[in-house]
Design a protein around this motif. Structure first.
Motif, PDB file in Angstrom:
ATOM      1  N   GLN A 473       0.812  -1.219   0.000  1.00 48.60           N
ATOM      2  CA  GLN A 473       0.000   0.000   0.000  1.00 48.60           C
ATOM      3  C   GLN A 473       0.845   1.269   0.000  1.00 48.60           C
ATOM      4  O   GLN A 473       0.574   2.189  -0.793  1.00 48.60           O
ATOM      5  CB  GLN A 473      -0.964  -0.016   1.186  1.00 48.60           C
ATOM      6  CG  GLN A 473      -2.125  -0.981   1.032  1.00 48.60           C
ATOM      7  CD  GLN A 473      -2.958  -0.671  -0.191  1.00 48.60           C
ATOM      8  OE1 GLN A 473      -3.012  -1.450  -1.162  1.00 48.60           O
ATOM      9  NE2 GLN A 473      -3.621   0.463  -0.188  1.00 48.60           N
ATOM     10  N   PRO A 474       1.874   1.386   0.874  1.00 52.06           N
ATOM     11  CA  PRO A 474       2.705   2.589   0.814  1.00 52.06           C
ATOM     12  C   PRO A 474       3.354   2.799  -0.550  1.00 52.06           C
ATOM     13  O   PRO A 474       3.394   3.926  -1.059  1.00 52.06           O
ATOM     14  CB  PRO A 474       3.760   2.339   1.900  1.00 52.06           C
ATOM     15  CG  PRO A 474       3.101   1.417   2.858  1.00 52.06           C
ATOM     16  CD  PRO A 474       2.235   0.540   2.024  1.00 52.06           C
ATOM     17  N   VAL A 475       3.854   1.724  -1.161  1.00 52.37           N
ATOM     18  CA  VAL A 475       4.513   1.861  -2.454  1.00 52.37           C
ATOM     19  C   VAL A 475       3.517   2.296  -3.525  1.00 52.37           C
ATOM     20  O   VAL A 475       3.831   3.122  -4.396  1.00 52.37           O
ATOM     21  CB  VAL A 475       5.211   0.544  -2.850  1.00 52.37           C
ATOM     22  CG1 VAL A 475       5.698   0.607  -4.300  1.00 52.37           C
ATOM     23  CG2 VAL A 475       6.391   0.276  -1.924  1.00 52.37           C
ATOM     24  N   ARG A 476       2.303   1.770  -3.466  1.00 59.12           N
ATOM     25  CA  ARG A 476       1.273   2.196  -4.429  1.00 59.12           C
ATOM     26  C   ARG A 476       0.964   3.680  -4.301  1.00 59.12           C
ATOM     27  O   ARG A 476       0.505   4.319  -5.261  1.00 59.12           O
ATOM     28  CB  ARG A 476       0.012   1.375  -4.230  1.00 59.12           C
ATOM     29  CG  ARG A 476       0.105  -0.052  -4.771  1.00 59.12           C
ATOM     30  CD  ARG A 476      -1.158  -0.831  -4.482  1.00 59.12           C
ATOM     31  NE  ARG A 476      -1.077  -2.201  -5.007  1.00 59.12           N
ATOM     32  CZ  ARG A 476      -1.951  -3.150  -4.723  1.00 59.12           C
ATOM     33  NH1 ARG A 476      -2.975  -2.894  -3.915  1.00 59.12           N
ATOM     34  NH2 ARG A 476      -1.800  -4.368  -5.235  1.00 59.12           N
ATOM     35  N   GLY A 477       1.209   4.225  -3.125  1.00 63.30           N
ATOM     36  CA  GLY A 477       0.986   5.650  -2.931  1.00 63.30           C
ATOM     37  C   GLY A 477       1.840   6.510  -3.833  1.00 63.30           C
ATOM     38  O   GLY A 477       1.488   7.668  -4.116  1.00 63.30           O
ATOM     39  N   LEU A 478       2.992   5.967  -4.282  1.00 66.66           N
ATOM     40  CA  LEU A 478       3.829   6.721  -5.207  1.00 66.66           C
ATOM     41  C   LEU A 478       3.075   7.083  -6.477  1.00 66.66           C
ATOM     42  O   LEU A 478       3.285   8.161  -7.056  1.00 66.66           O
ATOM     43  CB  LEU A 478       5.068   5.899  -5.579  1.00 66.66           C
ATOM     44  CG  LEU A 478       6.146   5.739  -4.503  1.00 66.66           C
ATOM     45  CD1 LEU A 478       7.121   4.640  -4.892  1.00 66.66           C
ATOM     46  CD2 LEU A 478       6.886   7.055  -4.285  1.00 66.66           C
ATOM     47  N   ASP A 479       2.181   6.201  -6.903  1.00 68.94           N
ATOM     48  CA  ASP A 479       1.446   6.435  -8.147  1.00 68.94           C
ATOM     49  C   ASP A 479       0.418   7.548  -8.003  1.00 68.94           C
ATOM     50  O   ASP A 479      -0.084   8.064  -9.017  1.00 68.94           O
ATOM     51  CB  ASP A 479       0.750   5.146  -8.592  1.00 68.94           C
ATOM     52  CG  ASP A 479       1.741   4.033  -8.897  1.00 68.94           C
ATOM     53  OD1 ASP A 479       2.864   4.356  -9.333  1.00 68.94           O
ATOM     54  OD2 ASP A 479       1.406   2.855  -8.680  1.00 68.94           O
ATOM     55  N   ARG A 480       0.095   7.895  -6.778  1.00 65.39           N
ATOM     56  CA  ARG A 480      -0.898   8.958  -6.559  1.00 65.39           C
ATOM     57  C   ARG A 480      -0.246  10.325  -6.380  1.00 65.39           C
ATOM     58  O   ARG A 480      -0.945  11.324  -6.182  1.00 65.39           O
ATOM     59  CB  ARG A 480      -1.748   8.613  -5.331  1.00 65.39           C
ATOM     60  CG  ARG A 480      -2.587   7.350  -5.509  1.00 65.39           C
ATOM     61  CD  ARG A 480      -3.610   7.190  -4.407  1.00 65.39           C
ATOM     62  NE  ARG A 480      -2.996   6.957  -3.108  1.00 65.39           N
ATOM     63  CZ  ARG A 480      -2.707   5.748  -2.624  1.00 65.39           C
ATOM     64  NH1 ARG A 480      -2.955   4.670  -3.351  1.00 65.39           N
ATOM     65  NH2 ARG A 480      -2.164   5.617  -1.430  1.00 65.39           N
ATOM     66  N   LEU A 481       1.072  10.375  -6.414  1.00 62.43           N
ATOM     67  CA  LEU A 481       1.772  11.652  -6.223  1.00 62.43           C
ATOM     68  C   LEU A 481       1.977  12.336  -7.572  1.00 62.43           C
ATOM     69  O   LEU A 481       2.862  11.964  -8.352  1.00 62.43           O
ATOM     70  CB  LEU A 481       3.126  11.435  -5.550  1.00 62.43           C
ATOM     71  CG  LEU A 481       3.134  10.863  -4.129  1.00 62.43           C
ATOM     72  CD1 LEU A 481       4.545  10.893  -3.566  1.00 62.43           C
ATOM     73  CD2 LEU A 481       2.191  11.636  -3.213  1.00 62.43           C
ATOM     74  N   ALA A 482       1.191  13.342  -7.836  1.00 62.60           N
ATOM     75  CA  ALA A 482       1.348  14.071  -9.095  1.00 62.60           C
ATOM     76  C   ALA A 482       2.648  14.867  -9.134  1.00 62.60           C
ATOM     77  O   ALA A 482       3.149  15.208 -10.209  1.00 62.60           O
ATOM     78  CB  ALA A 482       0.152  15.011  -9.298  1.00 62.60           C
ATOM     79  N   ASP A 483       3.198  15.162  -7.933  1.00 58.82           N
ATOM     80  CA  ASP A 483       4.416  15.977  -7.854  1.00 58.82           C
ATOM     81  C   ASP A 483       5.645  15.137  -7.528  1.00 58.82           C
ATOM     82  O   ASP A 483       6.635  15.639  -6.980  1.00 58.82           O
ATOM     83  CB  ASP A 483       4.251  17.079  -6.810  1.00 58.82           C
ATOM     84  CG  ASP A 483       3.858  16.529  -5.437  1.00 58.82           C
ATOM     85  OD1 ASP A 483       3.717  15.296  -5.302  1.00 58.82           O
ATOM     86  OD2 ASP A 483       3.693  17.333  -4.505  1.00 58.82           O
ATOM     87  N   LEU A 484       5.631  13.847  -7.844  1.00 62.09           N
ATOM     88  CA  LEU A 484       6.734  12.968  -7.465  1.00 62.09           C
ATOM     89  C   LEU A 484       8.068  13.457  -8.004  1.00 62.09           C
ATOM     90  O   LEU A 484       9.076  13.446  -7.279  1.00 62.09           O
ATOM     91  CB  LEU A 484       6.463  11.533  -7.947  1.00 62.09           C
ATOM     92  CG  LEU A 484       7.575  10.507  -7.640  1.00 62.09           C
ATOM     93  CD1 LEU A 484       7.835  10.411  -6.147  1.00 62.09           C
ATOM     94  CD2 LEU A 484       7.217   9.140  -8.216  1.00 62.09           C
TER      95      LEU A 484
END
Length: 499
Positions: A473-484
């Motif tokens: 779940q934490p790693v999938r959060g990377l995909d939700r960061l538009a400003d990564l």
């Protein structure tokens, strides 16, 4: 022929003198120990004070030798005469003992479980099949085998684990927890002598220290350690559990026991600590969640770390699964808290600088987490914790840092990396208030270094972490960061300067 018993500097309690009352004792103060590493000044003071206090207690029975090395000191004290010593607490000391033909090694003391018993458990002789070497399983086994905090065949309070009740954030608006103060010793002429010697060694340039050496804060004798244990059990244990993971800027000790240095010097035996805590619960003076939290620290985690240090072998310290090789920056090595703008990290670093101690949450989630996010070499981080904490020894810090804090073993000891963004710090402390950064911001001048570092860490190790069920779940959060990309750029620009 007279046999002499040798006491190392972390074997200072009565349980390390198992021979007759007339057996002569040797203690060796080896200067080479302090030449090899740049220890915290308060740690050096505590260890030498404790050794000299023990020698004063033993009186004419002890030969106390000042020498350059242990080998030279032993030769001066007993020549080739026979010597006994209990199993030492580091691989280096064990190699030394085994290299001395005249020395007979006795079993380890100061722990609840014998090495052979742990190995049998870990290898599966107790039905575990070697499939799951986890602290929770070990802890329950210790509880059962030692009839510790048990009600018949079941755990006291009907639960083995009271973590659910022991992870509360600090009371809203509180600047301190309001717990009775911990025991603090009074210095004496031995402390004055130690401080004089440390000053002289520094002037001579033979040794160098880091950190500050104020009045001694931790016990240096059996009498003081027992007083500290009594103070904790009678006045502080009841309030320990709920807030054991919380942090307050104005209350660094909270309700913690501050007994780790006494346990690791051998001034206290773990059995007497957990038994007194259990007695307090059975007498109705402390709730089961607080007592279980303390018992877990001593009979669970401390014991587990000691056993894994030996079970994993000496090469374990060199594990670096994440391939982190960045050197520790100067400001961290020098404990320069004043150079740090991030209030939480500055607070933790200042506590280490001033006292050689912080409790387990700043160690793991502030100091260790920052090192993990920055990709610092885990061997260097381990050495730093060893040198800078009054309760730090090789056996303590190798598993705690390599395995728990830096995840350098790839999950052999723990099920996931322990790091977080600023939101955890904000939830579990008051340290984000008044900080130059904001825990919820990832980019810009006020972006929290822990929040930025957390996402950069997940991105850097995504291929490995996305295979870990606890990290999906934490790693999938990377995909939700538009400003990564901006977050990663911010991390790159930060360099190795203080946050």
């Amino acid at each position: 022929m007279t046999i002499t018993h040798w006491l190392f500097g972390d074997q200072l309690g009565p349980h390390f003198l198992t021979a007759g009352a007339d057996t002569p004792v040797v203690m060796i103060e080896a200067r080479s120990v302090f030449r090899r590493r740049r220890f915290h000044r308060a740690k050096a003071h505590l260890v030498l004070s404790a050794m000299r206090h023990r020698a004063a207690e033993l009186g004419d029975r002890v030969r106390y030798v000042h020498a350059e090395t242990y080998r030279e000191g032993l030769r001066e004290a007993v020549g080739d005469g026979p010597v006994t010593v209990h199993h030492p607490t580091s691989y280096a000391a064990l190699r030394l003992v085994r290299s001395l033909d005249s020395v007979t090694m006795l079993p380890a003391r100061g722990f609840l479980v014998a090495h052979d018993d742990f190995r049998a458990w870990a290898d599966g002789a107790d039905g575990h099949g070697g499939q799951r070497l986890r602290q929770e399983d070990f802890y329950r086994w210790v509880r059962r085998s030692h009839d510790l905090l048990m009600d018949g065949d079941g755990p006291a309070g009907d639960r083995w684990n009271h973590d659910h009740d022991n992870r509360e954030p600090p009371p809203k608006g509180a600047r301190t927890l309001g717990a009775p103060p911990p025991y603090r010793p009074r210095e004496d002429e031995i402390d004055e002598e130690v401080r004089h010697d440390l000053d002289r060694w520094e002037r001579e340039g033979s040794v160098a220290f880091v950190g500050r050496d104020g009045p001694r804060r931790f016990p240096a004798s059996r009498r003081e350690a027992l007083a500290a244990l009594r103070r904790f059990v009678e006045h502080r244990l009841a309030g320990f559990g709920p807030y054991e993971d919380a942090m307050l800027a104005q209350d660094p000790v909270m309700s913690h026991s501050l007994l780790s240095s006494s346990l690791n010097l051998g001034l206290l035996d773990p059995a007497e600590c957990v038994e007194r805590a259990e007695d307090s619960w059975r007498a109705g003076r402390a709730p089961v969640n607080s007592v279980e939290g303390f018992v877990r620290q001593v009979a669970g985690w401390r014991e587990y770390v000691w056993q894994l240090y030996w079970y994993f072998g000496e090469d374990y310290r060199h594990h670096n699964t994440l391939r982190h090789h960045e050197p520790l920056p100067h400001w961290f090595l020098e404990l320069d808290a004043d150079a740090v703008r991030a209030r939480c990290l500055a607070s933790a670093l200042a506590q280490v600088r001033d006292t050689g101690w912080t409790h387990h949450t700043p160690r793991l989630m502030l100091l260790g987490s920052h090192a993990l996010q920055r990709g610092w070499d885990p061997g260097a981080v381990t050495d730093w914790f060893h040198r800078c904490f009054v309760d730090g020894y090789d056996w303590v810090m190798v598993p705690n840092v390599v395995g728990m804090s830096q995840y350098a073993d790839g999950g052999r000891m723990t099920t996931k990396p322990y790091t977080s963004g600023g939101s955890y710090v904000n939830r579990m402390s008051d340290l984000c208030g008044g900080c130059a950064y904001r825990p919820g911001e990832r980019v810009g001048e006020r972006a929290c270094p822990y929040t930025v570092g957390y996402w950069a860490f997940l991105h850097r190790h995504r291929a490995r972490l996305e295979r870990n069920p606890r990290m999906v779940q934490p790693v999938r959060g990377l995909d939700r960061l538009a400003d990564l990309e901006e977050v990663l750029q911010q991390e790159r620009q930060r360099g190795d300067g203080p946050p």
